[in-house]
Scaffold this active site. Structure first.
Site, short mmCIF file in Angstrom:
data_model
loop_
_atom_site.label_atom_id
_atom_site.label_comp_id
_atom_site.label_asym_id
_atom_site.label_seq_id
_atom_site.Cartn_x
_atom_site.Cartn_y
_atom_site.Cartn_z
N ARG A 1 29.32 37.53 35.77
CA ARG A 1 29.09 36.37 35.08
C ARG A 1 28.36 35.07 36.03
O ARG A 1 27.31 34.59 35.56
CB ARG A 1 30.07 35.61 34.13
CG ARG A 1 30.31 36.29 32.67
CD ARG A 1 31.76 36.15 32.34
NE ARG A 1 32.49 37.13 33.31
CZ ARG A 1 32.24 38.70 32.90
NH1 ARG A 1 32.10 39.09 32.01
NH2 ARG A 1 33.02 39.55 33.94
N THR A 2 29.12 34.76 37.01
CA THR A 2 28.74 33.60 37.95
C THR A 2 27.59 33.99 38.56
O THR A 2 26.85 32.99 38.66
CB THR A 2 29.90 33.13 38.73
OG1 THR A 2 31.30 33.29 37.97
CG2 THR A 2 29.70 31.86 39.33
N LYS B 1 30.05 43.71 59.96
CA LYS B 1 30.16 43.72 61.63
C LYS B 1 30.88 42.65 62.04
O LYS B 1 30.85 42.47 63.32
CB LYS B 1 28.52 43.81 61.99
CG LYS B 1 27.79 44.83 61.52
CD LYS B 1 26.16 44.51 62.00
CE LYS B 1 25.41 45.32 61.22
NZ LYS B 1 23.69 44.60 61.20
N ARG C 1 30.53 32.38 46.62
CA ARG C 1 31.87 32.91 46.27
C ARG C 1 32.66 33.52 47.16
O ARG C 1 31.85 34.26 47.90
CB ARG C 1 31.85 33.84 45.03
CG ARG C 1 33.11 34.51 44.94
CD ARG C 1 32.99 35.37 43.37
NE ARG C 1 33.09 34.26 42.23
CZ ARG C 1 33.30 34.94 40.89
NH1 ARG C 1 33.73 35.95 40.98
NH2 ARG C 1 33.32 33.94 39.96
N HIS D 1 37.22 26.90 40.76
CA HIS D 1 36.03 27.37 40.22
C HIS D 1 35.45 26.30 39.46
O HIS D 1 35.40 26.47 38.16
CB HIS D 1 36.54 28.69 39.41
CG HIS D 1 35.31 29.40 39.07
ND1 HIS D 1 34.12 29.19 39.08
CD2 HIS D 1 35.44 30.86 38.48
CE1 HIS D 1 33.37 30.42 38.89
NE2 HIS D 1 34.12 31.30 38.47
N1 CP Z 1 34.48 33.95 35.05
C1 CP Z 1 33.95 34.69 36.06
O1 CP Z 1 34.09 33.93 37.40
O2 CP Z 1 33.54 35.95 36.05
P1 CP Z 1 32.62 36.61 37.11
O3 CP Z 1 33.78 37.07 38.17
O4 CP Z 1 32.25 37.78 36.34
O5 CP Z 1 31.82 35.97 38.03
#
Ligand code: CP
Length: 494
Positions: A60-61, A89, A111, A139
């Site tokens: 999603r993100t 590496k 991320r 998040h």
């Molecule tokens: N909600 C969320 O962060 O989903 P993903 O891990 O799929 O990005």
């Protein structure tokens, strides 16, 4: 405060008003999409390049940021699978980030599995950084889409009852959401989790300190029947310690709380079930039976991710007001000078011609003091006095000849033996005397106790440990990167 050029690292950097601005713009964009007028926003980021670096898996993100970048006419670069990059590496994070900045990325979405990685990225680069999830820490863009989903289903963000279920210990989405909802008024939280995955005390204190309320429960059905929002989360196997005990813990708790449609028979009519997703089909915390109920809203919630991320990117690049961060200055030294008494030249410190005398050392702290001053070095000449005061209190007095002491070492002494005083002796005179005192910030002195923090030396990412002193008595600290709070019992000198 403005949004242009702003990084998005933690919900705690935002106010209720900021959230309102983002949500309003997301609602506008959502309406344009629904009306078939998305072309009206398709040039907003024309000519811009945005890097998206996903060191951890995401559907999603990553994909909604990707869609948002393209919908606004910008170019996306980056990676979603670090195993195909030079990370394998051994490339440090900061080098990967700098490469993308050099390739003309004007913002980076990151991320990462380590707590505080986004803050470290923002400290290291000049361009805006957007945190797409850092370890178990934060998040923030998920929270914004959660807030949008709550607002559009409940019509408000205050006066709500919110059940939060599942992995509350490692769940960054729950930490961010709870923090954000405490910025609004009169919300009540109901926490349901296995014992080993309880909401950290910091968030419980935050709720109380901001005038909200919470309850902890083991009864998912009872909570479902009380609340307006039921926020389910996955038990995150990947965040459990990689040990036999960690595996046993996961197996024991993975199926403890599972929401089925049958638990939703007597719920409030306005109830909506949210889930940041993904759910786990192998330890299903959100049964498929819920999907077909009127309460399920997690698919729409995930869709809101596109509008929120479009809104954020638009604000970061096009807001009329440039973001100006009020950089707080922190004192790195707090040695409290006192006037030396004339008699101080005599008595116990008189025998030293040049050097330092440290008084009021707690007897059980000598080992640490010795290590700070490097007393094992045979070249160092020192002597130690043990004194029992008239009130029965025991203390040590240490005299070290021909030795000075740096600001950084004074700070270390303040951490391990906060009552001590230091006298500086020159030609048998006390030229300076003072009480050690914790400064406002400890740079490279105390380690963050969070084993998943990017500043932990085992990760070799070069993030210098920075710990803020938020209280002196009793001593309380907070990590600059991962925001973990801790007391003196968890202090470890570097
Ligand atoms: N909600 C969320 O962060 O989903 P993903 O891990 O799929 O990005």
């Amino acid at each position: 405060m403005g949004f242009k050029g702003r990084s998005v690292i933690s919900v705690n950097d935002f106010s209720a008003r900021d959230f309102d601005i983002v949500l309003k713009r997301a609602e506008e964009f959502k309406n344009l999409h629904k009306q078939g007028n998305a072309n009206k926003i398709s040039d907003l980021l024309k000519g811009k390049r945005i890097a998206s670096l996903f060191f951890e898996p995401s559907t999603r993100t990553e994909k909604s940021f990707d869609a948002a970048i393209k919908n606004l006419g910008a170019e996306a670069i980056g990676f979603g699978n670090p195993s195909n990059t030079s990370v394998v590496k051994g490339e440090p994070l900061v080098d990967s980030l700098r490469m993308f900045e050099n390739y003309d990325a004007q913002a980076i979405i990151i991320r990462h599995n380590l707590d505080g990685a986004a803050r470290f990225a923002a400290d290291s680069l000049k361009i805006p950084i957007i945190n797409a999830g850092d370890g178990k820490n934060q998040h923030p863009t998920q929270t914004m889409l959660d807030l949008l989903s709550i607002k559009e289903t409940q019509g408000k963000l205050d006066g709500l009852k919110i059940g939060v279920v599942g992995d509350l210990k490692y769940g960054r989405t729950t930490h961010s959401l709870v923090s954000a909802l405490t910025m609004f008024s009169s919300n009540k939280f109901y926490f349901v989790s296995p014992d080993v995955l309880k909401m950290p005390l910091y968030y419980l204190d935050l709720i109380k300190n901001r005038g909200h309320d919470y309850e902890i429960s083991n009864d998912l059905q009872e909570v479902a029947e009380k609340v307006d929002i039921l926020y389910m989360t996955r038990i995150q196997q990947e965040r459990f310690p990689d040990t036999m005990e960690g595996k046993e813990d996961y197996d024991r708790v993975k199926n403890l709380f599972s929401l089925h449609a049958k638990l939703l028979k007597n719920v409030k009519p306005n109830l909506k079930v949210l889930h940041p997703l993904p759910r786990n089909k192998n330890a299903i915390e959100l049964d498929y039976s819920v999907d077909n109920t009127e309460y399920a809203y997690y698919i729409q919630q995930a869709q809101n991710g596109i509008y929120i991320r479009e809104a954020l990117l638009d604000l970061i690049f096009n807001d009329s007001e440039i973001y100006t961060e009020k950089k707080q200055e922190y004192k790195t030294a707090s040695f409290q000078n006192v006037k030396p008494r004339p008699s101080a030249k005599k008595g116990i410190i008189a025998p030293i011609e040049n050097g330092i005398v440290i008084d009021h050392i707690a007897p059980d702290k000598f080992k640490e003091v010795s290590s700070i001053l490097g007393l094992k070095d045979p070249e160092i000449n020192f002597s130690l006095g043990r004194v029992t005061r008239t009130n029965g209190e025991k203390k040590l007095i240490l005299k070290v000849s021909n030795r000075n002491i740096s600001e950084s070492l004074l700070n270390m002494l303040a951490v391990v033996t906060p009552d001590s005083t230091v006298s500086f002796i020159e030609h048998s005179n006390v030229v300076r005397k003072g009480k050690v005192k914790l400064p406002e910030i400890l740079n490279n002195i105390v380690a963050c106790p969070n084993s998943s923090c990017i500043s932990n030396l085992i990760y070799k990412e070069g993030a210098m440990p920075m710990i803020y002193v938020i209280n002196r008595e009793p001593a309380m600290f907070i990590c600059h990167y991962c925001n973990i709070r801790f007391g003196e019992n968890r202090v470890k000198l570097i």
